[in-house]
Motif scaffolding. Structure first.
Motif, PDB file in Angstrom:
ATOM      1  N   VAL A  94      -0.743   7.227   2.572  1.00 55.10           N
ATOM      2  CA  VAL A  94      -0.305   5.928   2.052  1.00 55.10           C
ATOM      3  C   VAL A  94       1.209   5.803   2.102  1.00 55.10           C
ATOM      4  CG1 VAL A  94      -0.289   4.434   0.020  1.00 55.10           C
ATOM      5  CG2 VAL A  94      -2.345   5.721   0.598  1.00 55.10           C
ATOM      6  N   ARG A  95       1.918   6.868   1.754  1.00 53.25           N
ATOM      7  CA  ARG A  95       3.383   6.805   1.776  1.00 53.25           C
ATOM      8  C   ARG A  95       3.907   6.612   3.204  1.00 53.25           C
ATOM      9  NH1 ARG A  95       8.222   5.315  -0.007  1.00 53.25           N
ATOM     10  NH2 ARG A  95       9.842   6.860   0.380  1.00 53.25           N
ATOM     11  N   MET A  96       3.370   7.352   4.155  1.00 51.57           N
ATOM     12  CA  MET A  96       3.809   7.198   5.539  1.00 51.57           C
ATOM     13  C   MET A  96       3.448   5.819   6.078  1.00 51.57           C
ATOM     14  SD  MET A  96       5.478   9.888   6.295  1.00 51.57           S
ATOM     15  CE  MET A  96       5.627   9.711   8.081  1.00 51.57           C
ATOM     16  N   ALA A  97       2.274   5.310   5.709  1.00 50.77           N
ATOM     17  CA  ALA A  97       1.883   3.976   6.157  1.00 50.77           C
ATOM     18  C   ALA A  97       2.799   2.911   5.561  1.00 50.77           C
ATOM     19  CB  ALA A  97       0.431   3.703   5.770  1.00 50.77           C
ATOM     20  N   SER A  98       3.210   3.098   4.300  1.00 48.24           N
ATOM     21  CA  SER A  98       4.108   2.118   3.685  1.00 48.24           C
ATOM     22  C   SER A  98       5.466   2.104   4.377  1.00 48.24           C
ATOM     23  CB  SER A  98       4.276   2.425   2.198  1.00 48.24           C
ATOM     24  OG  SER A  98       5.024   3.615   1.991  1.00 48.24           O
ATOM     25  N   ILE A  99       5.924   3.265   4.830  1.00 46.86           N
ATOM     26  CA  ILE A  99       7.189   3.323   5.567  1.00 46.86           C
ATOM     27  C   ILE A  99       7.026   2.709   6.955  1.00 46.86           C
ATOM     28  CG2 ILE A  99       8.904   4.879   6.563  1.00 46.86           C
ATOM     29  CD1 ILE A  99       8.331   6.806   4.267  1.00 46.86           C
ATOM     30  N   TRP A 108       5.179  -1.674   3.779  1.00 48.76           N
ATOM     31  CA  TRP A 108       4.471  -2.062   2.556  1.00 48.76           C
ATOM     32  C   TRP A 108       5.363  -1.832   1.348  1.00 48.76           C
ATOM     33  CZ3 TRP A 108      -0.613   1.048   3.769  1.00 48.76           C
ATOM     34  CH2 TRP A 108      -1.251   0.450   4.873  1.00 48.76           C
ATOM     35  N   GLY A 109       5.191  -2.642   0.350  1.00 52.75           N
ATOM     36  CA  GLY A 109       5.955  -2.469  -0.878  1.00 52.75           C
ATOM     37  C   GLY A 109       5.432  -3.385  -1.962  1.00 52.75           C
ATOM     38  N   LEU A 110       5.794  -3.094  -3.194  1.00 55.63           N
ATOM     39  CA  LEU A 110       5.419  -3.952  -4.305  1.00 55.63           C
ATOM     40  C   LEU A 110       6.302  -5.199  -4.322  1.00 55.63           C
ATOM     41  CD1 LEU A 110       4.966  -1.269  -7.108  1.00 55.63           C
ATOM     42  CD2 LEU A 110       3.195  -2.322  -5.688  1.00 55.63           C
ATOM     43  N   PRO A 111       5.804  -6.312  -4.866  1.00 50.41           N
ATOM     44  CA  PRO A 111       6.623  -7.536  -4.902  1.00 50.41           C
ATOM     45  C   PRO A 111       7.847  -7.357  -5.783  1.00 50.41           C
ATOM     46  CG  PRO A 111       4.644  -7.793  -6.235  1.00 50.41           C
ATOM     47  CD  PRO A 111       4.479  -6.511  -5.471  1.00 50.41           C
ATOM     48  N   THR A 112       8.922  -7.993  -5.382  1.00 52.12           N
ATOM     49  CA  THR A 112      10.146  -7.986  -6.174  1.00 52.12           C
ATOM     50  C   THR A 112      10.160  -9.191  -7.095  1.00 52.12           C
ATOM     51  OG1 THR A 112      11.386  -9.265  -4.532  1.00 52.12           O
ATOM     52  CG2 THR A 112      11.353  -6.874  -4.271  1.00 52.12           C
ATOM     53  N   GLY A 113      11.165  -9.254  -7.954  1.00 54.71           N
ATOM     54  CA  GLY A 113      11.252 -10.372  -8.879  1.00 54.71           C
ATOM     55  C   GLY A 113      11.399 -11.708  -8.170  1.00 54.71           C
ATOM     56  N   GLY A 121      12.415  -0.831  -3.415  1.00 56.80           N
ATOM     57  CA  GLY A 121      13.221  -1.161  -2.253  1.00 56.80           C
ATOM     58  C   GLY A 121      13.048  -0.217  -1.088  1.00 56.80           C
ATOM     59  N   ASN A 122      12.100   0.709  -1.149  1.00 64.08           N
ATOM     60  CA  ASN A 122      11.947   1.682  -0.067  1.00 64.08           C
ATOM     61  C   ASN A 122      10.478   2.010   0.204  1.00 64.08           C
ATOM     62  OD1 ASN A 122      11.406   2.950  -2.425  1.00 64.08           O
ATOM     63  ND2 ASN A 122      12.687   4.732  -2.072  1.00 64.08           N
ATOM     64  N   GLY A 123       9.606   1.053   0.058  1.00 62.56           N
ATOM     65  CA  GLY A 123       8.189   1.322   0.252  1.00 62.56           C
ATOM     66  C   GLY A 123       7.540   1.844  -1.014  1.00 62.56           C
ATOM     67  N   LEU A 124       6.252   2.064  -0.955  1.00 64.98           N
ATOM     68  CA  LEU A 124       5.510   2.540  -2.116  1.00 64.98           C
ATOM     69  C   LEU A 124       5.973   3.939  -2.490  1.00 64.98           C
ATOM     70  CD1 LEU A 124       1.950   1.321  -1.067  1.00 64.98           C
ATOM     71  CD2 LEU A 124       3.612   0.167  -2.539  1.00 64.98           C
TER      72      LEU A 124
END
Length: 245
Positions: A191-196, A200-205, A153-156
């Protein structure tokens, strides 16, 4: 680089991770309005939690945070910085994001390196790298009754730690540990800064539920399955059959 020199580098990276993660803990304590003791407790838990979990799992004696005199003062110093310094909310948000991204890389490479030094395999090294990276933050969030960042819920987050740890493991196998340390921390930060920045994030259910995901694709590829069903008349007969009769 000799083994002794690599262990010394790992120690300093570990201390840098303790300091940065303690700052994050102090920043969270500032947001929720804790007192001085709260800053110290949350900062120490945040700064030392992941490393202590890692050392307990390694079973190589007492956790290094309890045997090395530098760890506890470093965590306390990091926790006190948000207590003393006064920045705007936007400034704290930017500092928090940058420190968080850096800490993930620092902890991931040090955790993986310590696992390899204990003669564990590469999968165990990646796992311990992730645990080291996210353990302190998870302890901090649970203390404050928040959902740990590792749960999404907060990016990678954990995926970035796994990538950094894997880079370190591959570099060690290629006899280039210093390159692995630098690359792992750099990749984590970028990668972390780019995800914010880009969300970017992983798919949720919910992304994989039939009604919202796969079913849409299936209906587009099988339009013949969407033909309307014929309705029967009040007498229960098929309209087409009634017309033929």
């Amino acid at each position: 680089m000799t083994l002794a020199e690599l262990n010394e580098v790992t120690r300093w990276l570990d201390l840098a991770g303790v300091f940065a993660c303690a700052i994050l803990g102090g920043a969270v304590a500032r947001r929720v309005g804790l007192d001085l003791v709260g800053y110290l407790v949350v900062g120490i838990a945040s700064g030392l939690g992941g490393g202590m979990i890692r050392d307990v799992l390694l079973q190589a004696g007492p956790p290094v945070a309890l045997t090395d005199y530098a760890y506890l003062p470093t965590a306390c110093a990091g926790a006190l910085i948000p207590f003393i310094a006064h920045f705007s909310e936007d400034a704290w948000n930017r500092v928090f994001a940058a420190l968080d991204a850096t800490v993930i890389g620092l902890w991931a490479v040090t955790g993986a390196q310590k696992a390899l030094a204990a003669d564990l395999n590469w999968m165990a090294a990646v796992l311990l790298g992730v645990i080291t990276a996210v353990g302190g933050g998870a302890v901090r969030d649970l203390m404050l009754r928040r959902i740990p960042a590792i749960l999404g819920g907060n990016g990678l987050y954990a995926s970035v730690a796994a990538l950094s740890a894997l880079i370190l493991v591959v570099s060690v196998y290629l006899h280039a540990p210093v390159i692995g340390i630098i690359a792992g921390i750099t990749v984590s930060l970028v990668v972390r800064m780019a995800s914010i920045r880009f969300g970017w994030g992983l798919p949720t259910g919910l992304d994989w539920q039939p009604r919202s995901g796969l079913a849409k694709v299936w209906r587009r590829r099988t339009p013949w399955l969407r033909r309307p069903r014929r309705r029967r008349t009040d007498q229960g007969a098929d309209p087409d059959q009634s017309a033929d009769n």
